[in-house]
Design an enzyme around this catalytic site. Structure first.
Site, PDB file in Angstrom:
ATOM      1  N   HIS A 149       0.827  -1.209   0.000  1.00  0.00           N
ATOM      2  CA  HIS A 149       0.000   0.000   0.000  1.00  0.00           C
ATOM      3  C   HIS A 149       0.854   1.248   0.000  1.00  0.00           C
ATOM      4  CE1 HIS A 149       0.633  -1.369   4.166  1.00  0.00           C
ATOM      5  NE2 HIS A 149       0.710  -0.087   4.479  1.00  0.00           N
TER       6      HIS A 149
ATOM      7  N   HIS B  93       0.672   5.059   1.536  1.00  0.00           N
ATOM      8  CA  HIS B  93      -0.005   6.046   2.369  1.00  0.00           C
ATOM      9  C   HIS B  93      -0.017   7.369   1.596  1.00  0.00           C
ATOM     10  CE1 HIS B  93       0.048   3.981   6.352  1.00  0.00           C
ATOM     11  NE2 HIS B  93       1.056   3.321   5.802  1.00  0.00           N
TER      12      HIS B  93
END
Ligand code: 5GP
Ligand code: ZN
Length: 139
Positions: free
Chosen positions: A102, A104
């Site tokens: 992922h 951020h």
């Protein structure tokens, strides 16, 4: 599409866990982080399960990076932070707590005191060059 049954983010992709979705396309999903550092802190993932940058395919990484840039622009327009970090962490030493790759999207405020920043301290040029050689040899 690769999926890990016990992965929180795979379960968010599947709709088994609710999330505040911002954007999705066939390859990627963006949603709000449930522990936001600042208003607007959100996450962008490939829908397929890859633990880290070391497993992800170039296409899946590129798709997630494109979505991260798109969402970052929207966060900047909507919230007008003083700055914004895109952070992508790999492994426990990098403080990755969810092993589904992922980004951020992290809006920042002046003097917010977050510890991800470091001061500029000149390095040893010979050591930098020697380490560059070791990395080039691995490319
Ligand atoms: P990491 O620590 O791996 O860099 O970041 C994982 C992020 O996922 C954390 O910021 C954490 O707040 C977020 N997170 C963990 N579980 C959930 C969840 O169930 N829903 C959402 N929306 N975010 C989560
Ligand atoms: Zn997953």
């Amino acid at each position: 599409m690769a999926r890990e049954p016990n992965c929180i983010f795979c379960r968010i992709v599947a709709g088994e866990i609710p999330s505040d979705k911002l954007y999705e396309d066939s390859e990627t999903l963006a949603f709000m982080d449930i522990n936001p550092v600042h208003d607007g802190h959100c996450l962008v993932i490939p829908k397929a399960h890859y633990p880290t940058v070391f497993e992800v395919t170039p296409d899946a990484f590129a798709a997630a990076a494109c979505t991260a840039a798109k969402v970052a622009a929207a966060v900047q327009t909507a919230l007008k932070p003083d700055g914004l970090n895109l952070i992508q962490s790999n492994g426990p030493g990098a403080a990755q707590s969810v092993p589904h790759l992922h980004f951020h999207v992290l809006p920042r405020r002046m003097r917010d005191g977050l510890l991800i920043n470091w001061g500029l301290k000149p390095g040893d040029r010979a050591r930098i060059a020697e380490i560059a050689g070791r990395i080039r040899a691995a490319l």
